[in-house]
Design a protein around this motif. Structure first.
Motif, PDB file in Angstrom:
ATOM      1  N   CYS A 149      38.367  45.884  34.068  1.00 57.18           N
ATOM      2  CA  CYS A 149      39.798  45.585  34.114  1.00 57.18           C
ATOM      3  C   CYS A 149      40.196  45.296  35.558  1.00 57.18           C
ATOM      4  O   CYS A 149      39.798  46.031  36.466  1.00 57.18           O
ATOM      5  N   ARG A 150      41.009  44.252  35.745  1.00 64.24           N
ATOM      6  CA  ARG A 150      41.473  43.888  37.079  1.00 64.24           C
ATOM      7  C   ARG A 150      42.977  43.665  37.068  1.00 64.24           C
ATOM      8  O   ARG A 150      43.524  43.135  36.102  1.00 64.24           O
ATOM      9  N   SER A 151      43.642  44.041  38.145  1.00 66.64           N
ATOM     10  CA  SER A 151      45.072  43.798  38.293  1.00 66.64           C
ATOM     11  C   SER A 151      45.489  44.167  39.710  1.00 66.64           C
ATOM     12  O   SER A 151      44.673  44.602  40.519  1.00 66.64           O
ATOM     13  N   GLU A 152      46.781  44.007  39.994  1.00 71.85           N
ATOM     14  CA  GLU A 152      47.326  44.440  41.278  1.00 71.85           C
ATOM     15  C   GLU A 152      48.036  45.789  41.171  1.00 71.85           C
ATOM     16  O   GLU A 152      48.326  46.413  42.183  1.00 71.85           O
ATOM     17  N   TYR A 153      48.307  46.208  39.933  1.00 72.46           N
ATOM     18  CA  TYR A 153      48.982  47.489  39.718  1.00 72.46           C
ATOM     19  C   TYR A 153      48.494  48.056  38.388  1.00 72.46           C
ATOM     20  O   TYR A 153      48.345  47.340  37.402  1.00 72.46           O
ATOM     21  N   THR A 166      49.470  45.583  35.210  1.00 73.37           N
ATOM     22  CA  THR A 166      50.419  44.522  35.520  1.00 73.37           C
ATOM     23  C   THR A 166      50.009  43.887  36.846  1.00 73.37           C
ATOM     24  O   THR A 166      49.222  44.449  37.605  1.00 73.37           O
ATOM     25  N   GLY A 167      50.606  42.697  37.127  1.00 75.08           N
ATOM     26  CA  GLY A 167      50.225  42.009  38.351  1.00 75.08           C
ATOM     27  C   GLY A 167      48.943  41.235  38.157  1.00 75.08           C
ATOM     28  O   GLY A 167      47.885  41.649  38.619  1.00 75.08           O
ATOM     29  N   PHE A 168      49.022  40.105  37.421  1.00 77.36           N
ATOM     30  CA  PHE A 168      47.871  39.246  37.124  1.00 77.36           C
ATOM     31  C   PHE A 168      46.718  40.019  36.481  1.00 77.36           C
ATOM     32  O   PHE A 168      45.578  39.943  36.939  1.00 77.36           O
ATOM     33  N   PRO A 169      47.004  40.746  35.421  1.00 78.27           N
ATOM     34  CA  PRO A 169      45.934  41.553  34.814  1.00 78.27           C
ATOM     35  C   PRO A 169      44.953  40.701  34.007  1.00 78.27           C
ATOM     36  O   PRO A 169      45.334  39.692  33.396  1.00 78.27           O
TER      37      PRO A 169
END
Length: 204
Positions: A149-153, A166-169
């Protein structure tokens, strides 16, 4: 006034039983401190180790300050262990509030939940020990089995085994890829729930 206690003993060990029944211990190669009223500080250097109930912290340099040694600051190559939940921390800097039982990690930071076989990374992590909630920010990565899983938040609720991104997940499950404005992952079943601008690729 600064006092250097390094001549006292090579390995210093100190034990305090607080009114809150919290047992606080620390040791290091060297200890120095300030006794100025309202600014009492203890500085541990060299193989420094601090234990507050179930939280064990190790680092090259640790500072302890505040009423009843409330705040712990670690600098450098920080290693931490929340022992009863078997959660490990690795970070550049860690601040721990012993009253609220909240740890803040800054810099290259990793939280490893060995009990649930989850490894998560970010540039900032705030872990609420009592509520078992971790908040990750900036370049967040979480790994579990064959899922990434990847994101900015991200918010990881350990009790409910839920991860909110959230943040381009984006979530990768083997060869499948899922993207949306918001993604929720059930870490117990690996189910993915997406909201807003949903897209994905599924390889059969």
């Amino acid at each position: 006034m600064i006092r250097d206690f390094s001549w006292l003993i090579i390995f210093f060990f100190f034990n305090v039983n607080l009114l809150t029944a919290d047992t606080f211990t620390f040791r290091a190669d060297r200890m120095s401190g300030s006794t100025a009223l309202g600014r009492e500080t203890t500085i541990l250097t060299g193989n420094a180790e601090v234990r507050s109930n179930n939280m064990l912290l190790r680092d090259d340099r640790i500072e302890i300050h505040g009423n009843n040694n409330r705040f712990i600051e670690c600098f450098g190559n920080v290693w931490g262990h929340e022992e009863d939940k078997n959660i490990l921390f690795y970070t550049d800097r860690l601040s721990y509030d012993r009253t609220l039982k909240i740890a803040r990690l800054d810099g290259n930071s990793t939280l490893e939940d060995r009990e649930n076989e989850i490894v998560a990374r970010g540039r900032s992590i705030v872990y609420d020990e009592d509520n078992e909630i971790a908040v990750f920010q900036i370049q967040v990565r979480l790994f579990k089995d064959d899922m990434v899983c990847r994101s900015e938040y991200a918010v990881y609720n350990r009790t409910e085994k839920i991860l909110d991104l959230t943040g381009f997940p984006v979530v990768f499950k083997k060869d499948d890829e899922f993207r949306a404005d918001k993604i929720r992952v059930d870490l117990e079943t690996d189910d993915v729930i997406m909201e807003g601008s949903v897209s994905g690729t599924i390889v059969n």
